[in-house]
Design an enzyme around this catalytic site. Structure first.
Site, PDB file in Angstrom:
ATOM      1  N   GLY A   1       3.575   0.550  -5.823  1.00  0.00           N
ATOM      2  CA  GLY A   1       3.457   1.512  -4.943  1.00  0.00           C
ATOM      3  C   GLY A   1       3.584   2.814  -4.662  1.00  0.00           C
ATOM      4  N   GLY A   2       4.013   3.742  -5.665  1.00  0.00           N
ATOM      5  CA  GLY A   2       4.793   4.380  -6.559  1.00  0.00           C
ATOM      6  C   GLY A   2       3.835   5.727  -6.210  1.00  0.00           C
ATOM      7  N   GLY A   3       2.489   5.972  -5.755  1.00  0.00           N
ATOM      8  CA  GLY A   3       1.692   7.128  -6.507  1.00  0.00           C
ATOM      9  C   GLY A   3       1.627   8.088  -5.106  1.00  0.00           C
TER      10      GLY A   3
ATOM     11  N   SER B   1      11.846  -3.099   6.403  1.00  0.00           N
ATOM     12  CA  SER B   1      11.335  -2.123   7.497  1.00  0.00           C
ATOM     13  C   SER B   1      11.717  -1.981   8.634  1.00  0.00           C
ATOM     14  CB  SER B   1       9.489  -1.562   8.184  1.00  0.00           C
ATOM     15  OG  SER B   1       9.786  -0.550   9.008  1.00  0.00           O
TER      16      SER B   1
ATOM     17  N   THR C   1       6.346  -8.664  11.332  1.00  0.00           N
ATOM     18  CA  THR C   1       6.766 -10.304  10.515  1.00  0.00           C
ATOM     19  C   THR C   1       6.635 -10.236   9.369  1.00  0.00           C
ATOM     20  OG1 THR C   1       4.922 -11.220  11.830  1.00  0.00           O
ATOM     21  CG2 THR C   1       6.017 -12.504  10.188  1.00  0.00           C
TER      22      THR C   1
ATOM     23  N   TYR D   1       2.335  -7.033   9.968  1.00  0.00           N
ATOM     24  CA  TYR D   1       3.164  -6.297   9.058  1.00  0.00           C
ATOM     25  C   TYR D   1       4.537  -6.512   9.656  1.00  0.00           C
ATOM     26  CZ  TYR D   1       5.355  -1.843   7.542  1.00  0.00           C
ATOM     27  OH  TYR D   1       6.524  -0.837   7.104  1.00  0.00           O
TER      28      TYR D   1
END
Length: 267
Positions: free
Chosen positions: A31-33, A161, A176, A174
């Site tokens: 998810g580096g974009g 998070s 969870t 999310y």
């Protein structure tokens, strides 16, 4: 300049640390974009690391590559990859290792915090949210572990998070998944520690990414979150990236099995 940012809303910042141990290390960021992930790519690349990153958003990934083309020793290596497809994820990790060498730093960052109500969650939606927010982190760690051990060790950084620690009724699935990441991190730290592989997780708070600004961070919401923080300013992706750099570097060689919160003192 990345390591001498002058201010964020009047708060003087920098210069920041350079980690010699990161130079030429092979780093994989999922998810580096864009968003926090793009900050990870930029920060590791400017440390001289060989950075690979996966994303499904090819346009934003290409823009990031263009922005770094003349600024780092090693041009980052991008592969389009849907991390929810475990077979493809494994193949892309194998290709990255074959092209760049053993991955010794993994940042499990890919996620999606789409809002949803408790009532509207279906079994299919549950499975899809768990796949994007939890499942791939385990299998990416599994895929890099042997290479890390062969290289003499490594660092796995799982992105959680604070969503599961505060009232978050609009992101129940999310939250969870993000709570589960803390438990998974502790299990993997014990499972992989004998191979000198460290496993930590990072729990960001309200980070002002472009996506958050566009979809949810209204002026009213920002005012509310800053009021809850000890530090009275908005938090930016680079605030998280600097901790992740430290956890990837040899400076944190004795730190594993831990959860690190970056939230300006909200929790």
């Amino acid at each position: 300049m990345l390591y001498n940012r002058t201010s964020v809303e009047g708060y003087r910042m920098g210069p920041f640390a350079i980690y010699p141990s990161l130079r030429d290390k092979v780093v994989l960021i999922t998810g580096g974009g864009s968003g926090i992930g793009a900050a990870f790519v930029e920060h590791f690349a400017l440390q001289g690391a060989k950075v690979a990153f996966f994303d499904i958003a090819t346009d934003s990934a290409e823009s990031l590559l263009d922005s770094l083309s003349t600024r780092c020793a090693h041009q980052p290596y991008f592969l389009a990859c849907d991390v929810t497809d475990t077979q493809t994820l494994r193949q892309m990790i194998a290709k990255t290792s074959a092209d760049l060498g053993n991955i010794t730093i993994l940042v499990n960052n890919a996620a999606s915090d789409n809002r949803h109500s408790f009532e509207e969650v279906t079994p299919e939606y549950w499975d899809e949210r768990i796949a994007i927010n939890l499942k791939h982190q385990f299998f990416a760690a599994q895929a890099v572990a042997a290479g890390m051990k062969a290289a003499g060790g490594g660092s796995i950084i799982n992105m959680s998070s604070i969503a599961w620690m505060i009232p978050s009724p609009q992101v129940a699935v999310y939250a969870t998944a993000k709570a589960a990441i803390v438990g998974m991190t502790r299990s993997l730290a014990h499972a992989l520690g004998a191979g000198n592989i460290r496993v930590n997780c990072v729990l960001p708070g309200a980070i002002l990414t472009e996506r958050q600004r566009r979809l949810w961070m209204t002026p009213e919401y920002l005012e509310q979150t800053i009021a809850l923080q000890c530090i009275k300013r908005t938090l930016l992706p680079e605030d998280v990236a600097r901790l992740v750099l430290f956890l990837g570097s040899d400076d944190s060689a004795a730190i594993t099995n831990q959860s690190h919160i970056v939230d300006g003192g909200w929790i």
